[in-house]
Design a protein around this motif. Structure first.
Motif, PDB file in Angstrom:
ATOM      1  N   SER A  77       0.811  -1.223   0.000  1.00 12.91           N
ATOM      2  CA  SER A  77       0.000   0.000   0.000  1.00 12.91           C
ATOM      3  C   SER A  77       0.847   1.276   0.000  1.00 12.91           C
ATOM      4  O   SER A  77       0.351   2.353  -0.316  1.00 12.91           O
ATOM      5  CB  SER A  77      -0.940  -0.010   1.213  1.00 12.91           C
ATOM      6  N   PHE A  96      -4.228  -3.949  -3.778  1.00 10.42           N
ATOM      7  CA  PHE A  96      -3.358  -3.570  -2.665  1.00 10.42           C
ATOM      8  C   PHE A  96      -3.357  -4.604  -1.561  1.00 10.42           C
ATOM      9  O   PHE A  96      -4.371  -5.250  -1.313  1.00 10.42           O
ATOM     10  CB  PHE A  96      -3.801  -2.245  -2.047  1.00 10.42           C
ATOM     11  N   ASP A  98      -2.011  -4.471   2.560  1.00 13.29           N
ATOM     12  CA  ASP A  98      -1.546  -3.440   3.488  1.00 13.29           C
ATOM     13  C   ASP A  98      -0.168  -3.768   4.048  1.00 13.29           C
ATOM     14  O   ASP A  98       0.303  -4.903   4.003  1.00 13.29           O
ATOM     15  CB  ASP A  98      -2.548  -3.229   4.617  1.00 13.29           C
ATOM     16  N   SER A 346      -0.288   7.216   0.712  1.00 18.39           N
ATOM     17  CA  SER A 346      -0.206   5.802   0.350  1.00 18.39           C
ATOM     18  C   SER A 346      -0.729   5.683  -1.084  1.00 18.39           C
ATOM     19  O   SER A 346      -1.405   6.582  -1.596  1.00 18.39           O
ATOM     20  CB  SER A 346      -1.031   4.967   1.319  1.00 18.39           C
ATOM     21  N   CYS A 348      -3.025   3.948  -2.092  1.00 20.50           N
ATOM     22  CA  CYS A 348      -4.479   3.854  -2.062  1.00 20.50           C
ATOM     23  C   CYS A 348      -5.138   5.218  -2.215  1.00 20.50           C
ATOM     24  O   CYS A 348      -6.299   5.313  -2.578  1.00 20.50           O
ATOM     25  CB  CYS A 348      -4.933   3.229  -0.749  1.00 20.50           C
ATOM     26  N   TRP A 364      -6.768   0.654   3.748  1.00 18.94           N
ATOM     27  CA  TRP A 364      -5.435   0.106   3.991  1.00 18.94           C
ATOM     28  C   TRP A 364      -4.742   1.035   4.981  1.00 18.94           C
ATOM     29  O   TRP A 364      -3.911   1.870   4.591  1.00 18.94           O
ATOM     30  CB  TRP A 364      -4.665  -0.006   2.680  1.00 18.94           C
TER      31      TRP A 364
END
Ligand SMILES: *Cc1c(COP(=O)(O)O)cnc(C)c1O
Length: 400
Positions: A77, A96, A98, A346, A348, A364
């Motif tokens: 992530s 993704f 984490d 990140s 994300c 995440w």
């Protein structure tokens, strides 16, 4: 006025002369560079392309050939923004998984619960030259028959167990960009021991367009500018020129996938010859920061994987609360001490990725926490004893 770059490889006048002489004399440096990489990392197949992101895109494209309907690539992530752009370039979907802020590695417990039925490959991160638990990641991938791409763009020379980062799994990449372990301004290296995959890689690389001569000339000129301005006595100038956008990270797929700029190979070879010397300096600085800042309140050190041999391309710290982190970054920057806040979010949180995500609406939090807390300190070979002790004093002054 001393001003440290956040990362970099020194390029001396002697290096430039060596490189230019080689360029005039033989023109065989690209072949020598490939052979030398193959020898150092004990891999049979080495390919050179225009950048690290191009290398990642080519790798994913080669893996896609003959993969059936698997079209997802698992990414950590939090990593370099160019990694998802390579997934998109290769026509694949981003999935993704984490990360654990304590290790800057995958959260393996979560990872091991993922449904991987549509997954083609998983990519490592090895951020800041700190190896992921690559042995575990390799078994994770092998057990599920998915491919592992070992992204060692920041970790050339680092090890996990007795092997080098970049050589785990099916295929690995290195980068020759300016802020990486060694440099030829730009460049990407692909390494693999898999003969069948090497066949696909060879045919894709063979079809790549050459870089226009003007682009290569620009690279050569850039190398001279870099050699001059990377020095801490002169770096204040480029650091103040906003149009250079140094240290800025933006997500983009607007780049070309081309062959390596051949005249630059001699510079890559020259810096490669100093790899272990430069990495020793980085490791010394990293170990120094770790010890000197061991007891400092308000900051966390990264937990290393037990068999990892990091090279500390930069030295990461996690700082909380965010007001302290902001203050620390501001003061270190103002004093020209080479700190950075690394990637701004990140992966994300990159809006442009929305339509390429295999699963939306998920959270995440690990990646977001890293983005919120991380500070990196400079470790490169131009960081001297006085510099690093000033960095430590400054960190203590702000956090204590
Ligand atoms: C820099 C980087 C890349 C891409 O390399 P470039 O040569 O800059 O395109 C890929 N992965 C990671 C982890 C990186 O840090």
């Amino acid at each position: 006025m001393r001003h440290l770059p956040p990362a970099g490889t020194p390029v001396t006048l002697k290096d430039l002369l060596f490189w230019v002489r080689g360029m005039m004399a033989s023109g065989r440096e690209e072949e020598r560079l490939r052979r030398e990489i193959g020898r150092l990392f004990a891999v049979e197949h080495v390919f050179l392309v225009s950048t690290g992101r191009a290398a990642m895109a080519v790798v994913l494209e080669a893996l896609r050939e003959g993969s059936g309907r698997r079209d997802q690539v698992i990414l950590p992530s939090y990593t370099c923004f160019s990694v998802p752009s390579s997934v998109v370039k290769a026509g694949l979907q981003v999935r993704f998984a984490d990360m654990d802020p304590a290790t800057l590695d995958y959260d393996y417990e979560q990872l091991e619960r993922l449904d991987v039925s549509k997954v083609l490959a998983i990519v490592s991160a090895n951020l800041y030259g700190i190896p992921n638990d690559l042995e575990r990641l390799e078994s994770f991938a092998a057990d599920r028959q998915i491919r592992l791409v070992d992204d060692a763009a920041q970790a050339m020379g680092a090890t996990a167990g007795s092997r080098h980062c970049g050589t785990f799994g099916d295929v690995g990449i290195f980068s020759l960009d300016k802020g990486k372990v060694i440099t030829s301004m730009n460049g990407g290296i692909i390494v693999t021991r898999d003969d069948a995959l090497a066949g696909h890689l060879g045919s894709i690389c063979g079809r790549l367009p050459r870089q226009p001569v003007t682009q290569c000339v620009t690279e050569v000129v850039k190398a001279f500018g870099y050699a001059w301005f990377i020095h801490p006595s002169r770096y204040w100038l480029p650091a103040r020129l906003p149009f250079l956008r140094l240290g800025e990270t933006r997500y983009t797929t607007d780049y070309r996938i081309q062959r390596y700029c051949q005249p630059m190979a001699g510079l890559a070879l020259r810096t490669l010859a100093a790899l272990s010397v430069y990495n020793k300096a980085r490791i010394d600085n990293g170990v120094y920061y770790r010890q000197a800042l061991a007891e400092t309140p308000g900051l966390h050190h990264v937990t290393l994987s037990p068999r990892g041999g990091p090279i500390y391309l930069r030295f990461p710290l996690l700082v909380e609360p965010s007001s302290k982190r902001r203050e620390l970054l501001a003061v270190l920057r103002e004093r020209g001490l080479g700190a950075s806040g690394s990637y701004p979010t990140s992966l994300c949180d990159i809006d442009e990725l929305g339509k390429y995500l295999a699963d939306t609406g998920k959270q995440w939090p690990g990646g977001a926490e890293i983005a919120r807390r991380i500070v990196t300190l400079p470790t490169h070979p131009m960081v001297g004893a006085a510099d690093r002790s000033t960095v430590v004093k400054t960190v203590r002054e702000i956090l204590q």
